[in-house]
Design a protein around this motif. Structure first.
Motif, short mmCIF file in Angstrom:
data_model
loop_
_atom_site.label_atom_id
_atom_site.label_comp_id
_atom_site.label_asym_id
_atom_site.label_seq_id
_atom_site.Cartn_x
_atom_site.Cartn_y
_atom_site.Cartn_z
N PHE A 1 49.64 39.81 43.27
CA PHE A 1 51.01 39.94 43.73
C PHE A 1 51.43 38.79 44.64
O PHE A 1 52.44 38.87 45.32
N GLY A 2 50.66 37.71 44.65
CA GLY A 2 50.98 36.61 45.56
C GLY A 2 50.58 36.98 46.98
O GLY A 2 50.04 38.05 47.23
N GLU A 3 50.82 36.07 47.90
CA GLU A 3 50.52 36.31 49.31
C GLU A 3 49.09 36.83 49.51
O GLU A 3 48.83 37.68 50.35
N ASP A 4 48.16 36.33 48.70
CA ASP A 4 46.75 36.71 48.78
C ASP A 4 46.53 38.21 48.58
O ASP A 4 45.64 38.79 49.18
N THR A 5 47.35 38.84 47.75
CA THR A 5 47.22 40.27 47.45
C THR A 5 46.66 40.45 46.05
O THR A 5 47.32 40.15 45.06
N TYR A 6 45.41 40.92 45.97
CA TYR A 6 44.72 41.19 44.72
C TYR A 6 44.53 42.70 44.61
O TYR A 6 43.77 43.28 45.37
N LEU A 7 45.24 43.31 43.70
CA LEU A 7 45.22 44.76 43.57
C LEU A 7 44.22 45.20 42.51
O LEU A 7 44.40 44.88 41.33
N PRO A 8 43.15 45.89 42.90
CA PRO A 8 42.21 46.40 41.91
C PRO A 8 42.90 47.38 40.97
O PRO A 8 43.74 48.17 41.40
N PHE A 9 42.54 47.34 39.72
CA PHE A 9 43.22 48.16 38.74
C PHE A 9 42.21 48.67 37.74
O PHE A 9 42.32 48.42 36.54
N PHE A 10 41.19 49.40 38.22
CA PHE A 10 40.14 49.83 37.30
C PHE A 10 40.44 51.19 36.68
O PHE A 10 39.68 52.13 36.80
N LEU A 11 41.56 51.27 35.98
CA LEU A 11 41.92 52.50 35.27
C LEU A 11 40.99 52.78 34.10
O LEU A 11 40.88 53.91 33.64
N GLY B 1 37.76 52.16 34.20
CA GLY B 1 36.44 52.45 34.74
C GLY B 1 35.94 51.27 35.55
O GLY B 1 36.27 50.11 35.28
N TYR B 2 35.15 51.58 36.54
CA TYR B 2 34.63 50.56 37.45
C TYR B 2 33.71 49.59 36.71
O TYR B 2 33.92 48.39 36.74
N GLN B 3 32.69 50.12 36.05
CA GLN B 3 31.72 49.24 35.39
C GLN B 3 32.35 48.46 34.25
O GLN B 3 32.04 47.29 34.06
N MET B 4 33.25 49.08 33.51
CA MET B 4 33.89 48.36 32.42
C MET B 4 34.73 47.20 32.94
O MET B 4 34.79 46.14 32.32
N SER B 5 35.34 47.39 34.09
CA SER B 5 36.10 46.30 34.69
C SER B 5 35.16 45.17 35.10
O SER B 5 35.44 43.99 34.86
N LEU B 6 34.04 45.51 35.71
CA LEU B 6 33.07 44.47 36.09
C LEU B 6 32.52 43.76 34.86
O LEU B 6 32.33 42.53 34.89
N ASP B 7 32.29 44.48 33.78
CA ASP B 7 31.84 43.85 32.53
C ASP B 7 32.89 42.86 32.03
O ASP B 7 32.55 41.78 31.52
N SER B 8 34.16 43.21 32.17
CA SER B 8 35.23 42.30 31.75
C SER B 8 35.23 41.04 32.58
O SER B 8 35.43 39.94 32.07
N PHE B 9 34.99 41.18 33.90
CA PHE B 9 34.89 39.99 34.75
C PHE B 9 33.78 39.07 34.26
O PHE B 9 33.96 37.85 34.18
N GLU B 10 32.63 39.63 33.95
CA GLU B 10 31.49 38.82 33.50
C GLU B 10 31.83 38.09 32.20
O GLU B 10 31.53 36.91 32.06
N LYS B 11 32.46 38.78 31.28
CA LYS B 11 32.82 38.13 30.02
C LYS B 11 33.78 36.97 30.25
O LYS B 11 33.59 35.88 29.74
#
Length: 156
Positions: A43-53, A55-65
């Motif tokens: 969202f700008g202004e150094d705002t990073y909103l987690p959005f793991f709808l 799942g947590y691990q699936m989101s982390l897997d996406s980061f790795e990919k």
């Protein structure tokens, strides 16, 4: 899987393999990744909103990919296109925010907190003036409640 659009090969994949809306497209010739909210929302202004709808691990897997890909540009949902340096910064900060937020919610529950406490924590941390104009409070509360339940399910 590749699809072709006007002669351009586009890599398409489900970022989480469960929901139809968590997809990403990679234009290899342009080294451009068009991603979903699975990696978070900037969202700008150094705002990073987690959005793991998804799942947590699936989101982390996406980061790795995504971190393993050769990316010069990234289209961030609700923000726009960022260059290579901004992409690296986004991935680093967004992943850190994912992990930190989940850890704090887990700690809150282990200390006897409730879903309302977790929602209040998340809202206090992320629902700022730069987020409010584009993210209605009802949607924020609904999405956050779903994420909190996924964190409980996966990490507790």
């Amino acid at each position: 899987m590749y699809v072709f659009c006007r002669g351009t090969a586009v890599l398409y994949w489900m970022t989480d393999r469960r929901t139809k809306d968590s997809i990403a497209f990679y234009l290899r010739e342009k080294k451009l990744l068009l991603c979903s909210e699975t990696l978070g929302v900037y969202f700008g202004e150094d705002t990073y909103l987690p959005f793991f709808l998804v799942g947590y691990q699936m989101s982390l897997d996406s980061f790795e990919k995504v971190k393993s890909m050769d990316i010069d540009y990234m289209l961030l949902p609700h923000y726009g296109v960022v260059d290579k340096e901004e992409t690296k910064r986004f991935l680093k900060n967004s992943e850190w925010t994912f992990r930190d937020t989940a850890e704090k919610i887990v700690a809150l529950y282990r200390a006897g907190g409730t879903v309302d406490d977790a929602l209040a924590y998340y809202k206090d941390r992320f629902y700022k003036k730069n987020v409010k104009p584009t993210y209605p409070i009802n949607a924020f509360n609904l999405n956050t409640s779903i994420m909190i339940e996924l964190i409980k399910k996966e990490l507790l």
